[in-house]
Every structure is written in structure tokens, then in C-alpha cells.
Motif scaffolding. Structure first.
Motif, short mmCIF file in Angstrom:
data_model
loop_
_atom_site.label_atom_id
_atom_site.label_comp_id
_atom_site.label_asym_id
_atom_site.label_seq_id
_atom_site.Cartn_x
_atom_site.Cartn_y
_atom_site.Cartn_z
N SER A 35 1.57 12.22 -10.05
CA SER A 35 0.73 14.06 -9.69
C SER A 35 1.62 14.75 -9.95
CB SER A 35 0.04 13.93 -8.06
OG SER A 35 -1.32 13.35 -8.04
N SER A 44 7.78 8.26 3.24
CA SER A 44 7.10 9.28 2.74
C SER A 44 6.70 9.42 1.82
CB SER A 44 7.17 10.43 3.84
OG SER A 44 6.82 10.99 3.81
N PRO A 45 5.87 9.48 1.38
CA PRO A 45 5.88 10.45 -0.05
C PRO A 45 6.43 11.35 -0.25
CG PRO A 45 4.32 8.40 0.31
CD PRO A 45 4.87 9.12 1.59
N ALA A 52 0.99 -1.36 0.05
CA ALA A 52 0.39 0.25 -0.20
C ALA A 52 0.94 0.77 -0.08
CB ALA A 52 -0.25 -0.25 1.24
N SER A 53 1.78 1.28 0.81
CA SER A 53 2.87 2.62 0.72
C SER A 53 3.40 2.83 -1.03
CB SER A 53 3.82 1.95 1.48
OG SER A 53 5.31 2.91 2.05
N CYS A 54 3.27 1.47 -1.46
CA CYS A 54 4.75 1.41 -2.70
C CYS A 54 3.15 2.06 -3.57
CB CYS A 54 4.96 0.41 -2.78
SG CYS A 54 5.82 0.19 -4.39
N ASP A 55 2.11 1.74 -3.64
CA ASP A 55 0.57 2.47 -4.39
C ASP A 55 0.71 3.87 -3.95
OD1 ASP A 55 0.68 -0.17 -5.78
OD2 ASP A 55 -1.22 -0.58 -4.24
N LEU A 56 0.98 4.43 -2.81
CA LEU A 56 0.41 5.48 -2.38
C LEU A 56 1.98 6.70 -3.02
CD1 LEU A 56 -0.72 5.51 1.21
CD2 LEU A 56 -2.18 6.40 -1.03
N TYR A 57 3.14 5.85 -2.64
CA TYR A 57 4.55 6.84 -3.81
C TYR A 57 3.80 6.85 -5.50
CZ TYR A 57 9.11 7.59 -4.76
OH TYR A 57 10.37 8.07 -4.52
N ARG A 58 3.80 5.31 -5.86
CA ARG A 58 3.61 5.41 -6.75
C ARG A 58 3.00 6.73 -7.64
NH1 ARG A 58 6.34 1.72 -9.97
NH2 ARG A 58 6.90 0.02 -8.61
N GLU A 59 1.46 6.86 -6.65
CA GLU A 59 0.55 7.76 -7.17
C GLU A 59 0.75 8.92 -6.83
OE1 GLU A 59 -2.76 6.57 -4.51
OE2 GLU A 59 -3.24 4.94 -5.62
N ALA A 60 1.52 9.16 -5.78
CA ALA A 60 2.04 10.32 -5.90
C ALA A 60 3.14 11.19 -6.97
CB ALA A 60 3.06 10.69 -4.01
#
Length: 383
Positions: A338, A366-367, A327-335
Motif C-alpha cells: 500500500s 510494527s508496520p 500474521a505479523s509478516c503478512d500485515l507488514y507486506r500488505e502495508a
């Protein structure tokens, strides 16, 4: 069994605690011999002999707690499991320690013992001490932490007034055991020299220390006890002492016996008073809390069912950790996506530096930190 590790003001009614000193040359050998004999006889279900350092590094059944470590002076840790009446399981753990001071001659090897049952402890159950130590006078495992005092025997009070008062203070403040003072109205014969504690139920027998005042010590013992503990000793009688801090519900008169006949017969009234006192909630000694924590959170002797539960818990824990990393990696990719869009707009559609994806060891980063680092590339006097 209770698993809570929160601090206690009283000893749980499922727990048996003890500590002492072994004055023999090889205490761990005595423990191993006793455990092997009991296992061969089917008295215990199994046991472990552990090195304290390796035990602290291993994976335990329960969550780790720093206070569960035995400490740098620990020599060995022994664990044993047995079943008592109605199949109640009892887990017991014994730790041996180096002497506190090499300067004291014959100080012996210290030990602490904690046992916990699946339900409230009963006095008729076998003593946990005899799981690890042979119940034999030839093995000197039963010396108190208080110098000159021993379980399973009669301990006569010192003749010197200063030594007597110091002994009473130490028994009240340092010991985990119950202390009973008996005054000999007259010098008893061989039958009367038998310890009163020998008549106690098995599980209570190794929790009580018997102190004796000789006939001529009636006044000095009574005076010293009143001054140090606020408790009197009747001539030819006995009194059960309260530790410090005092047991809730303790009253000296309630636990005083006026006449004790030391003729080899069972002193029924005194035994009843001792058992009544032992049934009261006992204050948890300051240094016993860590011993109980180690039993509950530093246990290694698992049954097959417990090993299965432990393995399932570890699988669940690893699955949750992997899910959190993903989940952390996915959030990083989305950030990052963007951020790329925002950078492209800020540069008028020009080529923008790519935000590097985290390395395997940085997947939990942290992203926001990554974005802050990227935006810093565009800082300058004209930006």
C-alpha cells in the motif's frame, strides 16, 4: 491439585507447611540418605536433588513466577512424590538455606518445606517432614526458627522473665507451628516427661511445639502470657496459643484445658483441643506465600503423563507464536504494498524507494514504524 498462585489469607486445606533449622554438619546428606531409603522401600514414587540456580533456569511444568525462585542463599532443593491413603498424590518440596548470620554460634542450616495433596489434608497421613528427614533423635533437623525451641520434645520455658516474654513473642510472630503451653502441677516422673505431642496423629505431630512451665513458674508464666498474648495459663492445665495475626474463631477459653495429668497416659482432652485448633483456617505467614508459590510453579519432578501434557503445551505455545509471527509478516507486506502504491502516486509515477522487509529478528516490528521511516525520506522544504 490447586494451581492458583493468587495471594492467600489462609493456608489452603490441601497444604502442609513447615520450617526449621538443622544443627548437624551435613543436612543435605541426611536428606539424600532418607530419600534413597524410602525410594528403595517403595514408600515414595521418586525424588529429585536440584541445584537452585539450575532449577531456576530449567523449564517447569507450570508458568514461571519470579517468586518461585529459591533466592541467593538457597543451598539445595529436594522434591519427592508419594501416595497416601486411597492413592492420593502428595508433592513435597524442601529447600535448605545458608545460616542468616555466621556470627551466631550453632545457628544451623535453615530449611522450609511445603507439601500439597490432591484433596484436603488429613491428620492421619504420614508427616511430610519424615519424607526428607529421618524421624530419629540422632538427627537434629527439628529445631525451630525460634532459638532454643525444638519439635518432638519438651521445651521448658526460660526462668528469666524477660527471656520468657521474648520467647512467647517470637513463637507468636515468627513461627509457622502451633504452640501449646503446659503447666506441670508437680514435677513429673520419666513417663510424665514424655512429650504430649507424641500422642498426636502423624501428620500433626510435626506441626506442634510443646512448651512446659515448671511447678514454680505458675504465676510468672501466667502473668507473662496474659501480658504478651492475652491468654492465661491455668495451674496444672494447658492452653493452645494463637499466632499473630490471630486465627479466626480463636477463643482462649475454648482452647484451654484446666487439668492435664502428666503421668504417661494419653491426655485426651488436650489432644482434642489441639486437633480442633489445627482444623481452623490458619493465617498464611508472610514468608510462606513464596514457599507455596515455588511448590506450585517451580516443580520439576514430573510423571510420564505430566511430561506428555507439558510437551503438548509447549508445541501449542510454539505453534501460536509461529502463527503470530507469520500474521505479523503478512500485515507488514500488505502495508508495504500500500505504501509503494501511495508513493508512486505522490511522485507522479517516478521511482520510489523500496521499503525493506524486516529481518528475521524484526518480524514482530510494527508496520506503522516502517511506514513512518519511509515517509520521512520525502520530507523537505518543498514537500
Amino acid at each position: 491439585m490447586a494451581k492458583s498462585s493468587s495471594p492467600s489469607t489462609t493456608v489452603p486445606d490441601t497444604v502442609w507447611l513447615g520450617h526449621g533449622r538443622h544443627l548437624g554438619p551435613e543436612p543435605e546428606r541426611d536428606v539424600r540418605r532418607n530419600l534413597l531409603a524410602l525410594q528403595a522401600a517403595g514408600v515414595i514414587d521418586g525424588f529429585l536433588d536440584l541445584d537452585p540456580v539450575e532449577a531456576a533456569r530449567s523449564t517447569d511444568l507450570f508458568p514461571r513466577d519470579e517468586s518461585a525462585d529459591a533466592g541467593p542463599s538457597a543451598r539445595r532443593i529436594f522434591e519427592a512424590r508419594r501416595r497416601v491413603a486411597d492413592g492420593v498424590t502428595v508433592r513435597a518440596q524442601l529447600t535448605t538455606y545458608e545460616p542468616e548470620s555466621r556470627r551466631v554460634e550453632n545457628e544451623g542450616v535453615g530449611w522450609v518445606l511445603a507439601a500439597e495433596a490432591e484433596r484436603a489434608w488429613e491428620a492421619d497421613w504420614p508427616s511430610p517432614a519424615t519424607v526428607f528427614w529421618p524421624d530419629s533423635d540422632q538427627v537434629a533437623w527439628d529445631h525451630e526458627r525460634v532459638a532454643g525451641v525444638r519439635l518432638r520434645g519438651v521445651n521448658h520455658l526460660p526462668k528469666d522473665d524477660g527471656q520468657l516474654r521474648r520467647l512467647l513473642r517470637d513463637c507468636a510472630r515468627k513461627s509457622w507451628f502451633i504452640h501449646v503451653v503446659v503447666h506441670e502441677a508437680m514435677t513429673p516422673d520419666a513417663r510424665g516427661q514424655r512429650p504430649v505431642t507424641a500422642f498426636l496423629p502423624p501428620s500433626l505431630r510435626h506441626r506442634v511445639v510443646e512448651l512446659r512451665a515448671t511447678p514454680e513458674q505458675a504465676l510468672i508464666a501466667d502473668f507473662a502470657m496474659k501480658r504478651e498474648l492475652g491468654v492465661g495459663l491455668p495451674r496444672g492445665g494447658a492452653v493452645v496459643l494463637s499466632p499473630t495475626p490471630q486465627v479466626v474463631g480463636y477463643d482462649a477459653e475454648r482452647f484451654t484445658v484446666r487439668d492435664v495429668f502428666l503421668d504417661g497416659t494419653e491426655p485426651a482432652e488436650l489432644l482434642r483441643k489441639i486437633q480442633e485448633f489445627a482444623a481452623l483456617p490458619q493465617p498464611m505467614p508472610a514468608d510462606a506465600e513464596a514457599v507455596l508459590t515455588r511448590l506450585r510453579h517451580g516443580w520439576h519432578l514430573l510423571t510420564p503423563d505430566e511430561e506428555l501434557v507439558h510437551a503438548r503445551a509447549m508445541v501449542t505455545r510454539y505453534a501460536k507464536a509461529l502463527e503470530a509471527m507469520t500474521a505479523s509478516c503478512d500485515l507488514y507486506r500488505e502495508a508495504a504494498e500500500s505504501a509503494h502504491a501511495a508513493l508512486a502516486e505522490a511522485t507522479g509515477g517516478g521511482e520510489a524507494p523500496r521499503i525493506p522487509l524486516p529481518a528475521a529478528g524484526e518480524q514482530g516490528a510494527s508496520p506503522l514504524k516502517a511506514l513512518t521511516k519511509t515517509f520521512s525520506l520525502f520530507r523537505g522544504p518543498n514537500r
